[in-house]
Enzyme design. Structure first.
Site, PDB file in Angstrom:
ATOM      1  N   LYS A 121       0.824  -1.221   0.000  1.00 34.20           N
ATOM      2  CA  LYS A 121       0.000   0.000   0.000  1.00 34.20           C
ATOM      3  C   LYS A 121       0.853   1.264   0.000  1.00 34.20           C
ATOM      4  O   LYS A 121       0.617   2.188  -0.772  1.00 34.20           O
ATOM      5  CB  LYS A 121      -0.919   0.012   1.227  1.00 34.20           C
ATOM      6  CG  LYS A 121      -1.976  -1.062   1.267  1.00 34.20           C
ATOM      7  CD  LYS A 121      -2.906  -0.886   2.441  1.00 34.20           C
ATOM      8  CE  LYS A 121      -2.245  -1.160   3.783  1.00 34.20           C
ATOM      9  NZ  LYS A 121      -1.878  -2.554   3.976  1.00 34.20           N
ATOM     10  N   THR A 122       1.818   1.302   0.904  1.00 35.06           N
ATOM     11  CA  THR A 122       2.622   2.518   1.053  1.00 35.06           C
ATOM     12  C   THR A 122       3.388   2.828  -0.227  1.00 35.06           C
ATOM     13  O   THR A 122       3.414   3.978  -0.691  1.00 35.06           O
ATOM     14  CB  THR A 122       3.590   2.377   2.240  1.00 35.06           C
ATOM     15  OG1 THR A 122       2.831   2.216   3.442  1.00 35.06           O
ATOM     16  CG2 THR A 122       4.485   3.598   2.374  1.00 35.06           C
ATOM     17  N   GLU A 165      -3.599   5.947   1.499  1.00 37.18           N
ATOM     18  CA  GLU A 165      -3.386   4.552   1.870  1.00 37.18           C
ATOM     19  C   GLU A 165      -4.581   4.116   2.708  1.00 37.18           C
ATOM     20  O   GLU A 165      -4.956   4.780   3.678  1.00 37.18           O
ATOM     21  CB  GLU A 165      -2.087   4.434   2.672  1.00 37.18           C
ATOM     22  CG  GLU A 165      -1.709   3.022   3.023  1.00 37.18           C
ATOM     23  CD  GLU A 165      -0.307   2.920   3.598  1.00 37.18           C
ATOM     24  OE1 GLU A 165      -0.073   1.999   4.389  1.00 37.18           O
ATOM     25  OE2 GLU A 165       0.552   3.757   3.236  1.00 37.18           O
TER      26      GLU A 165
END
Length: 464
Positions: A121-122, A165
């Site tokens: 995600k990051t 995110e």
């Protein structure tokens, strides 16, 4: 023009303001003109960056830190019920707002992209933030890690796009209403909150169900959990779905990933045309993240060739295969990986980057519950390294579980044929690595806890 600060968020107080998710929201609110305050357990660079934006940051948790005129108290799922500032909020009848609700309020009125998945995600959120900024679109973004270039995890932009995110760990990602939702993968993790894969699927289906009418789901075509989610979504809704990956039927098909040391060259087939671009981090895992970002930007109407070029400007996120330095001919790299799939992806990437050199790993398990459920797989992943050092479990928000120690991982690693050493004193690691490393080796510090602090210490010891 971004919306004004919601009235409930004009004077927010953040408990745990230094956390990755909390600090990002606090920064955006401060940049929008809110009077931000909060507290954190210890002093940090994040606390200083918040003060530079005008926020009041207290160190330590105490009831008197909460101002009587606070408009709300913002908390994450990690804040315990007995926190003194939370108790004071109840006495003063100050509304308590979950982090995810605060973030959702900041995205209202903007074209939002929410990036979800068990891992990646990051990186994917960061790639989008960098590329959209490079294209002059001035996005707002909230990320779970600091971008290597700007050095921050969040920013208020004047453009119409907000990239966030979206955290599945506590189901908080179900609060968002994105125009584009990205699902990178669906796996069983966060065992304190999910008892089965069925619960995971239900949670992701709820998240995807919040995509606004006319919006798009961008989802992995290669990962089994994502494929199952896609089948469920297509059976139950008319949402536009765009798949990406190496699978034959992917809508955005990855044609080739060519390693170039610590970078990769990626070629995709999109709308019948081949498109090649560079990703400044190694490995197939990160190439897939970049293609997910590409597909999401295209879903917003941004030309693919422009996006591809802009994605090449991404230079990484702190703690995501971040080069910390080199000493005595040894490169030290830091990785946030803590789930077996992430560990395997980063180790395979570094294995490719190492070529004929040795790969040495310092791994710190994160959470007792995760180790209890996935310790065997963690140990098996470490077999990809030439040698590993395994530290004690970093507890974070959890209390110990009887019988659950890092020995579970050490035993599994040895069973898988790995050369592994258990080190219970973190301070001893620099000496241990200095005794193992030779010129040309790569050293990877890995885990979601404070193992990241060891990189500079290892470099200093190698230099001496």
């Amino acid at each position: 023009m971004a919306p004004a600060v919601p009235s409930a968020m004009e004077r927010p107080h953040f408990i745990g303001i230094g956390g990755a998710g909390m600090s990002g929201i606090a920064k955006i609110l401060a940049q929008r003109g809110a009077k931000v305050a909060g507290s954190d357990a210890k002093e940090s660079a994040t606390a200083e960056s918040l003060r530079a934006l005008g926020a009041t940051v207290h160190i330590g948790h105490a009831a008197e830190h909460l101002a009587s005129d606070a408009s709300c108290v913002v908390v994450s799922s990690a804040i315990r019920a007995d926190n003194p500032e939370l108790a004071r909020a109840a006495e003063l009848s100050v509304p308590v707002v979950h982090r995810s609700d605060a973030l959702a309020s900041l995205m209202t009125g903007l074209r939002s992209i929410a990036v979800a998945g068990t891992h990646g995600k990051t990186t994917t959120t960061s790639m989008l933030a960098v590329a959209l900024t490079e294209l002059g679109l001035d996005p707002s973004y909230a990320i779970g890690g600091d971008l290597a270039g700007p050095g921050t995890n969040a920013r208020h932009g004047e453009g119409e796009i907000f990239v966030a995110e979206a955290d599945e760990s506590d189901r908080s990602f179900q609060k968002y209403d994105p125009e584009v939702a990205i699902v990178l993968n669906v796996e069983l993790d966060h065992h304190a909150n999910y008892a089965s894969m069925d619960e995971i699927y239900e949670s992701f289906e709820t998240f995807v169900g919040k995509v606004v009418p006319g919006g798009t789901l961008v989802v992995a075509a290669d990962q089994p959990g994502a494929v199952e989610l896609t089948a469920r979504v297509r059976a139950g809704s008319s949402l536009k779905v765009v798949t990406y990956g190496e699978s034959e039927g992917a809508d955005v098909r990855i044609h080739k990933v060519t390693p170039r040391g610590l970078t990769s060259e990626v070629t995709v087939l999109l709308d019948g045309r081949l498109l090649t671009f560079t990703v400044s981090v190694p490995g197939r895992h990160y190439a897939h993240n970049a293609v997910a970002a590409l597909a999401a930007g295209v879903a917003l109407g941004i030309p693919a060739h422009n996006l591809a070029s802009a994605l090449g400007k991404y230079t990484g996120v702190k703690r995501r295969l971040q080069l910390k330095g080199e000493a005595a001919g040894v490169q030290v790299i830091d990785s946030y990986a803590h789930h077996p799939t992430e560990m395997t992806a980063d180790l395979e990437a570094m294995r490719g980057a190492a070529a004929d050199s040795r790969l040495l790993v310092v791994f710190q398990p994160h959470l007792f519950s995760r180790t209890q459920e996935l310790g065997t797989e963690m140990g098996q992943a470490l077999a990809l390294a030439d040698a590993s050092v395994v530290l004690d479990i970093y507890p974070a928000r959890e209390d110990p579980i009887p019988g659950v120690t890092s020995e579970l991982i050490v035993d599994a690693a040895r069973t898988a044929g790995a050369e592994v050493t258990a080190v219970h004193d973190k301070a001893a690691v620099p000496d241990v690595i200095a005794g193992m490393a030779k010129p040309g080796d790569l050293v990877l510090t890995m885990g979601a806890g404070d193992v990241t602090d060891l990189g500079p210490q290892i470099l200093a010891r190698l230099s001496s």
